[in-house]
Design an enzyme around this catalytic site. Structure first.
Site, PDB file in Angstrom:
ATOM      1  N   GLY A 135       0.831  -1.202   0.000  1.00  0.00           N
ATOM      2  CA  GLY A 135       0.000   0.000   0.000  1.00  0.00           C
ATOM      3  C   GLY A 135       0.862   1.247   0.000  1.00  0.00           C
ATOM      4  O   GLY A 135       0.674   2.165  -0.795  1.00  0.00           O
ATOM      5  N   ASN A 149       9.631   5.166   3.859  1.00  0.00           N
ATOM      6  CA  ASN A 149      10.980   5.695   3.683  1.00  0.00           C
ATOM      7  C   ASN A 149      11.078   7.100   4.291  1.00  0.00           C
ATOM      8  O   ASN A 149      10.238   7.947   4.019  1.00  0.00           O
ATOM      9  CB  ASN A 149      11.325   5.769   2.197  1.00  0.00           C
ATOM     10  CG  ASN A 149      10.932   4.503   1.465  1.00  0.00           C
ATOM     11  OD1 ASN A 149      11.349   3.422   1.833  1.00  0.00           O
ATOM     12  ND2 ASN A 149      10.083   4.646   0.455  1.00  0.00           N
ATOM     13  N   GLU A 188       1.766   5.989   7.743  1.00  0.00           N
ATOM     14  CA  GLU A 188       3.155   6.179   7.307  1.00  0.00           C
ATOM     15  C   GLU A 188       3.842   7.281   8.100  1.00  0.00           C
ATOM     16  O   GLU A 188       5.030   7.181   8.410  1.00  0.00           O
ATOM     17  CB  GLU A 188       3.216   6.480   5.808  1.00  0.00           C
ATOM     18  CG  GLU A 188       2.595   5.394   4.918  1.00  0.00           C
ATOM     19  CD  GLU A 188       3.122   3.990   5.187  1.00  0.00           C
ATOM     20  OE1 GLU A 188       4.280   3.862   5.621  1.00  0.00           O
ATOM     21  OE2 GLU A 188       2.360   3.023   4.988  1.00  0.00           O
ATOM     22  N   HIS A 229       5.005   6.119  11.382  1.00  0.00           N
ATOM     23  CA  HIS A 229       6.242   5.340  11.272  1.00  0.00           C
ATOM     24  C   HIS A 229       7.489   6.199  11.458  1.00  0.00           C
ATOM     25  O   HIS A 229       8.563   5.683  11.757  1.00  0.00           O
ATOM     26  CB  HIS A 229       6.334   4.692   9.891  1.00  0.00           C
ATOM     27  CG  HIS A 229       5.747   3.310   9.818  1.00  0.00           C
ATOM     28  ND1 HIS A 229       6.033   2.335  10.741  1.00  0.00           N
ATOM     29  CD2 HIS A 229       4.916   2.746   8.911  1.00  0.00           C
ATOM     30  CE1 HIS A 229       5.391   1.215  10.394  1.00  0.00           C
ATOM     31  NE2 HIS A 229       4.707   1.438   9.291  1.00  0.00           N
TER      32      HIS A 229
END
Ligand SMILES: *[C@@H]1O[C@H](CO)[C@@H](O)[C@H](O)[C@H]1NC(C)=O
Ligand SMILES: *[C@@H]1O[C@H](CO)[C@@H](O)[C@H](O)[C@H]1NC(C)=O
Ligand SMILES: *[C@@H]1O[C@H](CO)[C@@H](O)[C@H](O)[C@H]1NC(C)=O
Length: 947
Positions: free
Chosen positions: A322, A326, A359, A362
């Site tokens: 998905g 990074n 994300e 993260h």
């Protein structure tokens, strides 16, 4: 990474509403621990401090380089942390190693074995550098290891590492790009490296891009650009200290910034192919506030994590998962980042918000601190999944994401953690396959659900404080679960949140290290108010042997005479097999697990279930909507596992005939679908069951209507979206009529169909329609410029029942018109679209095994094609498939996967045959709530328990 989901089998990576899954196959996946696989792990003899990596990509062949390769040079500054090493071992999975050199810190060469300077141990992706005889490294000294190599730019994103993709530009030409997807074990494809999350280093990247290309995007901004003939050297700023899997590059002709907050102090940009301009607004609207929310909540600022920090989000038309976190440049599959107003449906749009939150979370959980090894990937993914809902909820309440957490994550944790073969959150993995396999359900859903339960238990302020302690302590380092437990211990003791005697570390460790979860059996003596509680592990299969596990359960409950739906902080932790609590005497229902914020199911004595059923039948709203959702989900699971009779279960479920809540219906559709899928081979049973289901659906559909109402709550739009898809699929007359009419209006007069109605309208239109209808939608899809919309139409194209269209659809799957990442789903859409399509797919597959294997790329995905196909076949089709697999064992290596799916499908049918009468009788005869007039039975039981 957001890796969501499965279509029937593990590891197909598209997101589906759970209610939307096809027939489930693997009731009890077995995960095997292979202890001797530690050979895949790097020895801990060296500490990589810093990397310099220089990449020169070739998009076209040159005299001495094939197209889609790159030249690489990596220099790793590393410290020996053991004495007397005579060899260095790192990881690589590149095309070719050209040379290896080693020097000390002052650039004085260290002698390498001339006869055998390095060995490539391909099976384990090791590069072993042999020192000359008698030469050893000195413990504590720093060395510079340089490797020159050639790498591959892989054909599809499914190979991960460095791969290529393309898109058609406004000029009608195909434009190429190269991107990287290194998580979890693929930084070794970009450069020889220490490719394990526990190793952290800083990175200086250089890319020599073709001069005709646009600016390369990486983790950090470009520091300097140098023209060099037909190449441009791009030198990037140094990254934070991080794990190698977080590196990224995106090298393209013309990817560009399509939305920008123009804030130099807190930059936030959306990048995409240029002809996606106009689709980045929503992502830009939600990203900066989510970043701010997380900074405030966690007490650590994002933009000061390193100098020159940026926060780019890039949409890649090709992407294996998905999205991937990074640092500085999150990559998303296009459909997870871009929204085209008027074309993208509410579900996909909402997912852009939640995945962005996932994300961005993260950056703290995963990037700043990282699990020491992938056995504890839940430390990355559990937190990201938790904040996926709660950070997005912090910036937009209208999506009700705190409530939606229950149906998306809590219930999905309860579902995926109920088999005998389930794993604990912390689970040994070693090989790349095992690692990838741990990036699934449990690590995400149970990890997140565990955090929610923990938050209520220790209260939110202490929870926040503990997270901050954990992050501050482990920043730029790796973390073990014990680091997290200690941070909670410290915060809880400082705040005095828990009564003394509670050992939070012990409670947390138990939930992390034990597989499965409990069901709480509740028996109430209404005369005395004594409540007897007994816990045991919940297994979905009635035949699974029980265990001795005893969980520390933070118990919450409320009762009918004085309901308190906000009693979310547990009154006590039940850490024994049975316990007794006291409520005031009196005839009233009790409900445990208030708002279903804890990871456990609840079963009650018959009388209490009937009191609940009676309360619901009198007034649905008398029980909190999240507990109604809990009741629906628990009842289906309790019936399946043989803990509750279908008669009693359907008495309780009867309230669905009056309830129109999204939260009740989401698990209801899943539960009804599970049963219905077992009756497909019995037309009479199916017809009667469907009639009964129409009875359940009537009030819901009347309430929701067939039109999207402007400014209605998003969950109402979603409820209609899933409800009508279900209703039309099972042939609900009103739904089918309305859908057919809308589809015809679109065809004849171009009447727009709201994107939130397209799933069922398009599918019904094609299922009932002919070749021209199919062709019409096919052309419409070709002209789509939004991936969510494109995929919605691909899904609908699979609904055709026209023979010519069926062939064209299947052939299309093997062409570039369906991206590799969508091929397995494209097959599944076809069987889901109409069950009769499975036989057609089987005939198509037989002569094309090799082609299909290539189109789906990964062997595991071909397994999925076989097993999904089997799950939709009727008995005649199963026999055909069985014969074919048996006759071609040599050419179909995974034939056994197909055979086992065939036997699962037969088992499902057998279950249906055996239980049809029981289920139909129960479902038909519901609504009669008979309350027991005597307490005799219960008192006897009570007496027994007291012994
Ligand atoms: C390293 O090698 C030297 C020389 O052979 C030896 O004296 C020393 O004990 C070794 N050290 C370790 C830690 O093995
Ligand atoms: C940023 O600047 C560009 C160019 O001036 C402009 O088009 C865009 O709307 C601005 N973005 C925001 C969020 O203001
Ligand atoms: C149903 O219960 C809710 C919650 O207790 C209450 O607000 C509502 O008035 C009740 N409705 C009726 C018709 O009694």
């Amino acid at each position: 990474m957001i890796n969501i989901i499965k279509l029937g089998v593990l590891s197909v990576l598209l997101a589906y509403a759970k209610a939307d899954w096809p027939i489930d196959l693997l009731e009890e996946p077995i995960y095997r621990n292979q202890v001797d696989d530690t050979v895949y792990r790097l020895p801990e003899e060296l500490d990589p401090i810093h990397y310099d990596i220089e990449i020169t990509p070739y998009f076209e062949a040159t005299a001495n380089r094939p197209a889609f390769t790159f030249d690489g040079i990596v220099t790793i500054r590393l410290r020996a942390v053991q004495a007397n090493l005579s060899a260095l071992i790192i990881q690589e999975n590149v095309r070719e190693i050209l040379s290896v050199t080693l020097t000390d810190e002052a650039n004085v060469p260290i002698r390498i074995n001339t006869a055998n300077p390095f060995e490539r141990i391909r099976e384990y992706h090791f590069l072993k550098i042999n020192l000359a005889d008698g030469v050893t490294l000195v413990n504590g000294q720093v060395y510079l290891l340089t490797v020159e190599y050639i790498g591959n730019i892989n054909e599809t994103p499914l190979s991960r590492g460095v791969f290529r993709g393309n898109y058609v530009g406004d000029d009608g030409r195909l434009h190429w790009y190269a991107a990287t997807h290194l998580q979890p074990t693929h930084s070794r494809q970009l450069a020889p490296s220490f490719d394990e999350p526990g190793f952290k280093s800083t990175f200086d990247m250089i890319v020599n891009r073709p001069a005709s290309f646009g600016e390369t995007f990486g983790n950090m901004p470009i520091r300097q650009t140098i023209q060099m003939g037909n190449r441009v050297k791009e030198i990037f700023h140094r990254t934070p200290r991080m794990s190698a899997y977080l590196l990224t590059l995106h090298i393209s002709e013309e990817f560009t910034v399509i939305a920008d907050n123009n804030d130099t102090a807190r930059p936030y940009r959306i990048l995409a192919r240029p002809n996606a301009r106009g689709q980045g607004e929503y992502a830009l609207e939600v990203g900066p506030p989510i970043t701010r929310w997380l900074e405030n909540y966690l007490g650590i600022s994002y933009y000061s994590m390193e100098e020159n920090m940026k926060n780019d989000q890039i949409a890649s038309p090709f992407w294996a998962s998905g999205a991937t976190e990074n640092w500085g440049l999150v990559t998303y599959r296009e459909l997870r980042l871009l929204v085209e107003e008027g074309e993208t449906n509410a579900n996909d749009k909402m997912t852009v918000g939640t995945i962005t939150a996932h994300e961005l979370a993260h950056k703290w959980f995963g990037n700043l601190i990282t699990c020491r090894w992938w056995d504890n990937v839940w430390i990355n993914e559990g937190f990201a999944s938790y904040f996926e809902h709660f950070a997005m909820d912090g910036v937009d309440k209208s999506l009700e994401l705190a409530d939606q957490f229950n149906i998306q994550y809590m219930q999905s944790a309860l579902s995926s953690d109920a088999s005998a073969g389930t794993r604990a959150l912390q689970h040994t993995v070693n090989s790349p396959t095992q690692v990838t396999g741990h990036f699934t359900g449990i690590s995400y859903s149970k990890g997140a659900a565990f955090l929610l339960m923990l938050k209520h238990f220790v209260t939110e302020n202490t929870f926040k404080k503990a997270l901050n302690y954990f992050l501050v302590d482990r920043s730029y380092k790796h973390a073990f679960p014990s680091d997290l437990f200690n941070a909670f211990g410290r915060a809880v003791r400082e705040d005095g949140t828990l009564a003394s005697g509670f050992n939070i570390e012990h409670i947390m460790r138990f939930w992390v290290e034990q597989p499965g979860y409990p069901v709480l059996n509740v028996e109430v003596d209404m005369n005395t108010g004594v409540i007897n509680l007994r816990q045991e592990r919940f297994f979905i299969s009635a035949s699974t042997q029980g265990t001795l596990q005893v969980w520390p359960i933070p118990v919450t409950y409320t009762r009918g005479n004085n309901p308190d739906w906000n009693a979310l902080k547990s009154t006590f932790v039940m850490d024994s097999r049975s316990a007794q609590i006291q409520k005031p005497a009196g005839r009233e229902w009790v409900i445990f697990n208030v708002q279903q914020q804890g990871i456990y199911r609840v079963n009650y004595d018959t009388q209490n279930w009937q009191l609940i059923a009676a309360a619901l039948s009198k007034n649905v709203s008398s029980i909190h909507h999240l507990n109604r959702a809990q009741i629906v989900d628990d009842v289906f699971a309790l019936m399946r596992s043989g803990r509750m009779t279908y008669n009693l279960g359907f008495q309780v479920l009867d309230f669905l005939k009056q309830d129109t809540s999204y939260y009740s219906w989401y698990p209801a559709i899943t539960g009804f679908t599970w049963l219905r899928n077992r009756f497909l081979h019995m037309p009479d049973v199916l017809a009667e069951f469907d009639e009964i289901l129409f009875g359940y659906l009537n009030a819901l559909i009347t309430d929701l209507g067939y039109e999207v109402v402007p400014d209605e709550p998003v969950t109402r739009t979603l409820n209609r979206f899933f409800a009508l898809t279900f209703a039309c699929n099972i042939g609900h007359e009103g739904c089918v009529r309305d859908a057919a009419q809308k589809f015809n209006a679109l065809r004849t007069s171009g009447a727009r169909v709201n994107p939130n109605l397209r799933r069922h309208v398009f599918c019904t239109g094609l299922r009932k329609g002919g070749y021209e209808d199919w062709r019409f939608l096919y052309e419409r899809r070709r002209n789509s410029n939004n991936q969510a919309d494109d995929l919605a139409m691909l899904r609908a194209l699979g609904c055709t029942t026209d023979n010519r269209a069926r062939q064209e659809y299947l052939e299309m799957i093997l062409t570039d018109e369906v991206k590799a990442q969508d091929t397995v789903n494209a097959f599944t859409f076809f069987y889901m679209g109409d069950r009769s399509n499975a036989r057609v797919a089987l005939e198509f597959l037989k002569p094309r095994v090799e082609q299909v294997r290539q189109a789906v790329v990964l062997p595991a995905w071909f397994d999925s094609v076989l097993s999904n196909l089997a799950s939709y076949l009727d008995e005649e089709g199963l026999q055909d498939m069985e014969q074919w697999l048996n006759a071609n064992r040599d050419t179909i290596p995974n034939y056994n996967v197909g055979l086992s799916a065939i036997s699962s499908t037969r088992a499902n049918m057998r279950w249906g045959t055996q239980n049809a009468n029981i289920v139909l009788t129960a479902a038909r005869g519901a609504a009669v709530v008979v309350l027991p007039t005597t307490m005799l039975f219960l008192s006897t039981l009570f007496a027994l328990l007291l012994k």
